[in-house]
Write a protein that holds these residues in place. Sequence first.
Motif, mmCIF file in Angstrom:
data_model
loop_
_atom_site.group_PDB
_atom_site.id
_atom_site.type_symbol
_atom_site.label_atom_id
_atom_site.label_comp_id
_atom_site.label_asym_id
_atom_site.label_seq_id
_atom_site.Cartn_x
_atom_site.Cartn_y
_atom_site.Cartn_z
ATOM 1 N N GLN A 89 0.873 -1.177 0.000
ATOM 2 C CA GLN A 89 0.000 0.000 0.000
ATOM 3 C C GLN A 89 0.906 1.222 0.000
ATOM 4 O O GLN A 89 1.582 1.520 0.986
ATOM 5 C CB GLN A 89 -0.928 -0.001 1.222
ATOM 6 N N VAL A 90 0.925 1.911 -1.126
ATOM 7 C CA VAL A 90 1.931 2.952 -1.372
ATOM 8 C C VAL A 90 1.764 4.122 -0.407
ATOM 9 O O VAL A 90 2.745 4.623 0.159
ATOM 10 C CB VAL A 90 1.852 3.428 -2.829
ATOM 11 N N ASP A 91 0.550 4.602 -0.221
ATOM 12 C CA ASP A 91 0.335 5.818 0.575
ATOM 13 C C ASP A 91 0.828 5.649 2.009
ATOM 14 O O ASP A 91 1.399 6.574 2.594
ATOM 15 C CB ASP A 91 -1.149 6.192 0.573
ATOM 16 N N THR A 92 0.618 4.485 2.574
ATOM 17 C CA THR A 92 1.034 4.245 3.963
ATOM 18 C C THR A 92 2.350 3.476 4.049
ATOM 19 O O THR A 92 2.821 3.211 5.164
ATOM 20 C CB THR A 92 -0.053 3.458 4.702
ATOM 21 N N GLN A 93 2.926 3.108 2.898
ATOM 22 C CA GLN A 93 4.170 2.329 2.834
ATOM 23 C C GLN A 93 4.063 1.041 3.665
ATOM 24 O O GLN A 93 4.973 0.678 4.407
ATOM 25 C CB GLN A 93 5.354 3.177 3.306
ATOM 26 N N THR A 94 2.906 0.403 3.515
ATOM 27 C CA THR A 94 2.656 -0.830 4.252
ATOM 28 C C THR A 94 2.782 -2.021 3.314
ATOM 29 O O THR A 94 2.143 -2.048 2.246
ATOM 30 C CB THR A 94 1.256 -0.800 4.873
ATOM 31 N N ILE A 95 3.633 -3.003 3.708
ATOM 32 C CA ILE A 95 3.758 -4.228 2.933
ATOM 33 C C ILE A 95 2.618 -5.151 3.344
ATOM 34 O O ILE A 95 2.448 -5.485 4.516
ATOM 35 C CB ILE A 95 5.114 -4.908 3.188
ATOM 36 N N LEU A 96 1.830 -5.569 2.338
ATOM 37 C CA LEU A 96 0.655 -6.375 2.616
ATOM 38 C C LEU A 96 0.927 -7.863 2.457
ATOM 39 O O LEU A 96 0.560 -8.662 3.326
ATOM 40 C CB LEU A 96 -0.496 -5.936 1.701
ATOM 41 N N THR A 97 1.537 -8.250 1.360
ATOM 42 C CA THR A 97 1.821 -9.668 1.112
ATOM 43 C C THR A 97 3.212 -9.811 0.497
ATOM 44 O O THR A 97 3.687 -8.894 -0.197
ATOM 45 C CB THR A 97 0.794 -10.297 0.159
ATOM 46 N N ILE A 98 3.852 -10.965 0.742
ATOM 47 C CA ILE A 98 5.098 -11.353 0.073
ATOM 48 C C ILE A 98 4.952 -12.810 -0.346
ATOM 49 O O ILE A 98 4.757 -13.698 0.501
ATOM 50 C CB ILE A 98 6.321 -11.191 0.994
ATOM 51 N N ARG A 148 -8.694 3.674 0.852
ATOM 52 C CA ARG A 148 -8.549 4.463 -0.361
ATOM 53 C C ARG A 148 -7.074 4.801 -0.588
ATOM 54 O O ARG A 148 -6.372 5.213 0.338
ATOM 55 C CB ARG A 148 -9.372 5.737 -0.252
ATOM 56 N N GLY A 149 -6.600 4.645 -1.838
ATOM 57 C CA GLY A 149 -5.213 4.999 -2.160
ATOM 58 C C GLY A 149 -4.619 4.121 -3.250
ATOM 59 O O GLY A 149 -5.321 3.359 -3.927
ATOM 60 N N TRP A 150 -3.273 4.219 -3.410
ATOM 61 C CA TRP A 150 -2.536 3.484 -4.452
ATOM 62 C C TRP A 150 -2.036 2.157 -3.882
ATOM 63 O O TRP A 150 -1.574 2.082 -2.755
ATOM 64 C CB TRP A 150 -1.352 4.298 -4.954
ATOM 65 N N TYR A 151 -2.117 1.129 -4.747
ATOM 66 C CA TYR A 151 -1.622 -0.205 -4.398
ATOM 67 C C TYR A 151 -0.669 -0.663 -5.504
ATOM 68 O O TYR A 151 -0.970 -0.505 -6.700
ATOM 69 C CB TYR A 151 -2.778 -1.198 -4.235
ATOM 70 N N TYR A 185 -5.182 2.421 -8.501
ATOM 71 C CA TYR A 185 -5.774 3.257 -7.454
ATOM 72 C C TYR A 185 -7.128 2.674 -7.056
ATOM 73 O O TYR A 185 -7.961 2.317 -7.916
ATOM 74 C CB TYR A 185 -5.967 4.692 -7.935
ATOM 75 N N VAL A 186 -7.369 2.604 -5.761
ATOM 76 C CA VAL A 186 -8.652 2.161 -5.207
ATOM 77 C C VAL A 186 -9.365 3.377 -4.633
ATOM 78 O O VAL A 186 -8.879 3.993 -3.677
ATOM 79 C CB VAL A 186 -8.450 1.085 -4.117
ATOM 80 N N ASP A 187 -10.485 3.718 -5.266
ATOM 81 C CA ASP A 187 -11.284 4.854 -4.794
ATOM 82 C C ASP A 187 -12.487 4.309 -4.035
ATOM 83 O O ASP A 187 -13.333 3.600 -4.610
ATOM 84 C CB ASP A 187 -11.747 5.710 -5.971
#
Length: 486
Positions: free
Chosen positions: A80-89, A122-125, A140-142
Amino acid sequence: MEGRGSPVGASYVRLVSRSDLVWAALALVLFTPLTVVSEDKDELPRFIEDVPNITVTMGRDALLPCTVEQLKGFKVAWVQVDTQTILTIHKQVITRNPRIALLHNDHRSWHLELKNVREKDRGWYMCQVNTDPMRSKQGYVDVVVPPDIIDRESSGDLTIREGQDVTLTCRAKGHPTPSIVWRREDNQDIVLDSDKADVGDLGVAAAEVGAGTDSAHTVKSVEGETLVMKRVSRLQMGSYLCIASNGIPPSISKRTQLRVQFPPVAWVPQQLEGAYVGQELTIECHTEAFPKSINFWTNTNGDMVVADERYEPIVAETSYKVYMKLRIRRVDKKDIGTFHCIAKNSLGETDGAIRIYEIEPPKAQSNGVFEVVEADGGSGEGSTPGPQIHLNKELKKYEDGRHPKGINDVTDGYPRPKNYDSKGPGHHTDTQRGLQQPSFGLSFGQSSGARPASAPACLAAAAILLAAALLPHWAARSLLRGPGNC
């Protein structure tokens, strides 16, 4: 100087150490290939298609597709780009968010699923592959949110005095930002300035509230968070709807009840009523007031009228208007005078007066053309009583000569039979006036069960009767001895 045993210092060190270790480990996983990378670019992993931009309503599920070919020993990760969170690897979900899942199939499909989407999603993935340099696609997820009215920032029900200004407020939230429209619940126009409105149907009361005759400053709806109405009158009383919408169903509305207080006013449609004793009469009075008024009638003595066998008060209410009626089943002498309709509330009192005056009762009217009475046969002794025939008022005007064309105007209105002949049977010549009179088919002394005479005979009998009415009494007696079969 903090000691070794300082809990704040220790927790800070542990937090920093864990964070560094996590980021270092993730960096090694993401950016370090597990196999030797070939220098041939055609053999590197490649994305089949872009990650699309999607729009999803809050509370629904969203799916971000990511398809990679020739992945070989490389790994795919979602960030998740906006929060710089890694979701899956690779095949593992790193985040502790239970609403996030990874849909993996045949080493090509790495789809990210977001369940029960919320606004914070909401944000970029980004879907990335740990090549060198790194390859990635992002979408982008709106997250759209239906409108919701903020009650604490919006107006509730209001009660004001007539003539004051009022401002209604309505605030709403949602994504996209909702637009707000004001309407009346009864679908009537909104009066923005009562000084320009015509009270109209109130009649006399219009002058009391200072209403003008100019065309009303009215609109069907008002856009915006605020609705401003100046010098509010009773016409603006009612329910107003604040409707918020942003294209995401459902739209939402909030009702605000506006109450306008004013003292009672009265209007009497008919201030003077004529009635005769024994007649049934209904008098009427219209009043307006808010708060709701107490309404009643008083009689000619000033006493309150109560319902009984003679009086029936009737009241019909609509909003702030009251329609009062008083039905008097039998007018009495004591009802001749002035009745009052009274309206009272906490702001004042008013009344309307209706005066009842006495008129002559209608007289009975005779439906017959002739009236037969018994009269003396003459003024001398030995005279015998005989029938005296009189014309009613309708025919007497012809006898008096007041009609310019004479009595023929009456007879000409009747259709003549086909065998009618001016010289044949059934005709009689008035020797004194020179008029030929067709008979009316009337006969005195004939029983109800007798056989009807022919048309010429009846016409002759009627002519005789008319002539008898015009001749002196002695001649009439002789004529009455004529044909009696009609």
